[in-house]
Design an enzyme around this catalytic site. Structure first.
Site, mmCIF file in Angstrom:
data_model
loop_
_atom_site.group_PDB
_atom_site.id
_atom_site.type_symbol
_atom_site.label_atom_id
_atom_site.label_comp_id
_atom_site.label_asym_id
_atom_site.label_seq_id
_atom_site.Cartn_x
_atom_site.Cartn_y
_atom_site.Cartn_z
ATOM 1 N N THR A 1 10.876 -7.042 -12.453
ATOM 2 C CA THR A 1 10.214 -8.332 -12.619
ATOM 3 C C THR A 1 9.056 -8.445 -11.632
ATOM 4 O O THR A 1 9.218 -8.223 -10.431
ATOM 5 C CB THR A 1 11.208 -9.478 -12.396
ATOM 6 N N CYS B 1 2.434 1.989 11.221
ATOM 7 C CA CYS B 1 3.420 2.447 10.243
ATOM 8 C C CYS B 1 4.235 3.630 10.738
ATOM 9 O O CYS B 1 5.099 4.130 10.031
ATOM 10 C CB CYS B 1 2.726 2.800 8.931
ATOM 11 N N SER C 1 -3.584 -2.686 0.042
ATOM 12 C CA SER C 1 -2.452 -3.468 0.560
ATOM 13 C C SER C 1 -2.899 -4.892 0.819
ATOM 14 O O SER C 1 -3.923 -5.120 1.472
ATOM 15 C CB SER C 1 -1.931 -2.845 1.857
ATOM 16 N N ASN D 1 -6.939 4.669 9.340
ATOM 17 C CA ASN D 1 -6.307 3.499 9.941
ATOM 18 C C ASN D 1 -6.221 3.576 11.460
ATOM 19 O O ASN D 1 -6.020 2.554 12.116
ATOM 20 C CB ASN D 1 -4.902 3.303 9.366
ATOM 21 N N GLY E 1 0.801 -1.208 0.000
ATOM 22 C CA GLY E 1 0.000 0.000 0.000
ATOM 23 C C GLY E 1 0.838 1.263 0.000
ATOM 24 O O GLY E 1 0.467 2.262 -0.625
ATOM 25 N N GLN F 1 -7.408 0.369 4.411
ATOM 26 C CA GLN F 1 -8.222 -0.131 5.519
ATOM 27 C C GLN F 1 -9.643 -0.464 5.078
ATOM 28 O O GLN F 1 -10.317 -1.295 5.698
ATOM 29 C CB GLN F 1 -8.262 0.894 6.655
#
Length: 394
Positions: free
Chosen positions: A239, A327, A201, A153, A69, A181
Site C-alpha cells: 500500500t 548512513c 530521498s 555525500n 533513497g 545529495q
C-alpha cells in the site's frame, strides 16, 4: 544551535506538512480501494507522481515511490542487474564507482555474494572524480548495470554524469545515478543527464524521513524487490504512502524553484567558509574537488587530531556537523570514500564534513569557524597533556 549537517537530513518544510496533512486525516483512503475515499487517495498519489515527473522531465509512469533513497538505490542496482541478466545471461558484471553510498555499494556486494555477479569498481582521482576514460574502459557486453553517484555525500564532489551516461548508452549498458545529495542543488532533468535510473530521498530536501523516488526509464525493466499486489506499476508492491509522496512532491518542486538562487548564495558562503578554515587552521586539508562540488558541502581532514573528538567538542559548543556519512551506522573505520581518494587511513579518521541548508546565514558560518578553532585547540591541548581522546573514551 548551528546546524551544519544538512547532508544528513533537513527539517520538514511547512509546505510539505500542509501537502500531507489532509491525506493523513480526512483523505485517508487506500488508493487501491474502488470507492470514493480510495479514488481520492489515488488521485492525490498520481498528482504527486506528476509533480515529481515535471521536475525530472520524465513521464509520470516512470516514477516509483519508495521508502527512501536507500530503497531506491537497492531497487535500481539489484532490480536492473537481475532483470538484465534474465534477459541476457552474458550480463554478469556490474560497475560501481569507488565512492558510492553504502546503499549502492552494498547492493553490488549482495549481487556478487548471493547471485554470482562480478563487481568492478571504477577508481577515482585524488578529488574523488571518476575519469570518463577509465569508466568507458570497463564497459562491455557482459555488464548488466553501471552506477555512479551524481554528487558525493561526504566530500561533495560532483561527477560528470552526462558524459558517463553517454558512454554507457553507447555500450548498451543501463546507467543509474544516486542523486540523493544533488536534489535541490543540481539540475535533475533525466533527458539532459542521459540516465536510465535516478534515486532521490525526501528528507534531504524538506520532506519527512521515510519516502524516496526512483526514476526508472520506461524501456528499462527492474526485477521487484518487494512482491505482492503489484503497486507502483509492478515495481514495488505494498500500500502506497500517499501522504509522504505528496510531501516529497511539494518539497521537491519548491527546492527546484529555489535552486538557482540558493545555489549561488550558498556556494558563495561555502567559499568564504573554506577560505576561513584554511586560513585559521593551516594544517587543514580540503577534501573533494575544489570547484566541481556541491555548493552545500565543505569537508576537511585535520591531520594529527581525532575527528570524533573535535566533533564532540563542536557539539558541546552547539555546532552540529559530521565526521562523514550519516548512513555508516556505528562505524569507526576510516571512510572508504577518503581511502579511495588516496588519503591515508590515520588522516581519513580526522575528517569533518560541514553541510549547509539553503537558509544558512553568514554569521552562523563565521561563528562555526571560531568554534572549530577552539575545538581543535581543546583537543590538541588534551593530547599534549596525555589525556585520552573523546573518541577513545567512547
Amino acid at each position: 544551535m548551528i546546524f551544519l549537517d544538512a547532508a544528513a537530513t533537513t527539517p520538514v518544510r511547512r509546505e510539505a506538512i500542509e501537502a500531507m496533512w489532509p491525506l493523513l486525516t480526512s483523505q485517508f483512503g487506500n488508493p487501491s480501494s474502488h470507492y470514493g475515499l480510495g479514488e481520492e487517495a489515488a488521485r492525490a498519489l498520481e498528482e504527486a507522481r506528476e509533480r515529481v515527473a515535471a521536475v525530472l522531465g520524465c513521464l509520470p509512469g516512470e516514477i516509483v515511490f519508495t521508502a527512501g533513497g536507500t530503497e531506491a538505490d537497492n531497487l535500481a542496482v539489484k532490480g536492473i542487474a537481475l532483470a538484465r541478466r534474465a534477459e541476457d545471461p552474458r550480463r554478469t558484471r556490474v560497475l560501481v564507482s569507488a565512492v558510492e553510498h553504502p546503499a549502492v555499494a552494498e547492493s553490488a556486494h549482495y549481487l556478487a555474494r548471493v547471485h554470482g555477479f562480478a563487481v568492478d569498481t571504477v577508481p577515482v582521482d585524488a578529488d574523488g572524480r571518476v575519469a570518463p576514460a577509465a569508466f568507458a574502459a570497463l564497459l562491455g557486453p557482459d555488464v548488466a548495470l553501471a552506477s555512479v553517484m551524481y554528487a558525493n555525500n561526504e566530500i561533495g564532489t560532483v561527477q560528470p554524469i552526462a558524459e558517463l551516461a553517454a558512454a554507457a548508452r553507447t555500450a548498451g549498458v543501463p546507467f543509474h545515478t544516486d542523486a540523493v545529495q544533488a536534489a535541490g542543488w543540481l539540475p535533475l532533468d533525466v533527458a539532459a543527464l542521459g540516465v536510465d535510473a535516478l534515486s532521490i530521498s525526501g528528507h534531504k530536501l524538506g520532506a519527512p524521513k521515510g519516502v524516496g523516488v526512483l526514476f526508472l526509464r520506461s524501456r528499462i525493466h527492474a526485477e521487484p524487490l518487494v512482491h505482492g499486489g503489484g503497486q507502483e506499476h509492478g515495481a514495488r508492491s505494498g500500500t502506497e504512502n500517499v501522504a509522504f509522496s505528496a510531501a516529497l512532491a511539494a518539497a521537491l518542486r519548491l527546492a527546484e524553484a529555489e535552486r538557482p538562487q540558493a545555489h549561488g548564495r550558498v556556494a558563495a558562503l561555502r567559499e568564504d567558509f573554506i577560505a576561513a578554515v584554511l586560513a585559521r587552521v593551516p594544517e587543514a586539508r580540503l577534501t573533494g574537488h575544489r570547484s566541481e562540488r556541491l555548493p552545500s558541502v565543505a569537508s576537511f581532514v585535520f591531520p594529527g587530531t581525532s575527528g570524533e573528538s573535535v566533533l564532540l567538542e563542536l557539539e558541546r559548543a552547539s555546532v552540529l556537523c559530521s565526521s562523514g556519512s550519516a548512513c555508516a551506522a556505528g562505524s569507526d573505520e576510516p571512510s572508504p570514500v577518503l581511502l579511495a581518494c588516496g588519503i591515508a587511513p590515520e588522516v581519513a579518521q580526522t575528517a569533518l564534513r560541514f553541510s549547509f541548508g539553503a537558509g544558512i546565514a553568514a554569521e552562523d558560518l563565521d561563528a562555526a569557524v571560531e568554534k572549530l578553532v577552539d575545538a581543535l585547540a581543546t583537543v590538541r591541548g588534551r593530547g599534549a597533556r596525555g589525556g585520552r581522546s573523546s573518541s577513545a573514551a567512547a
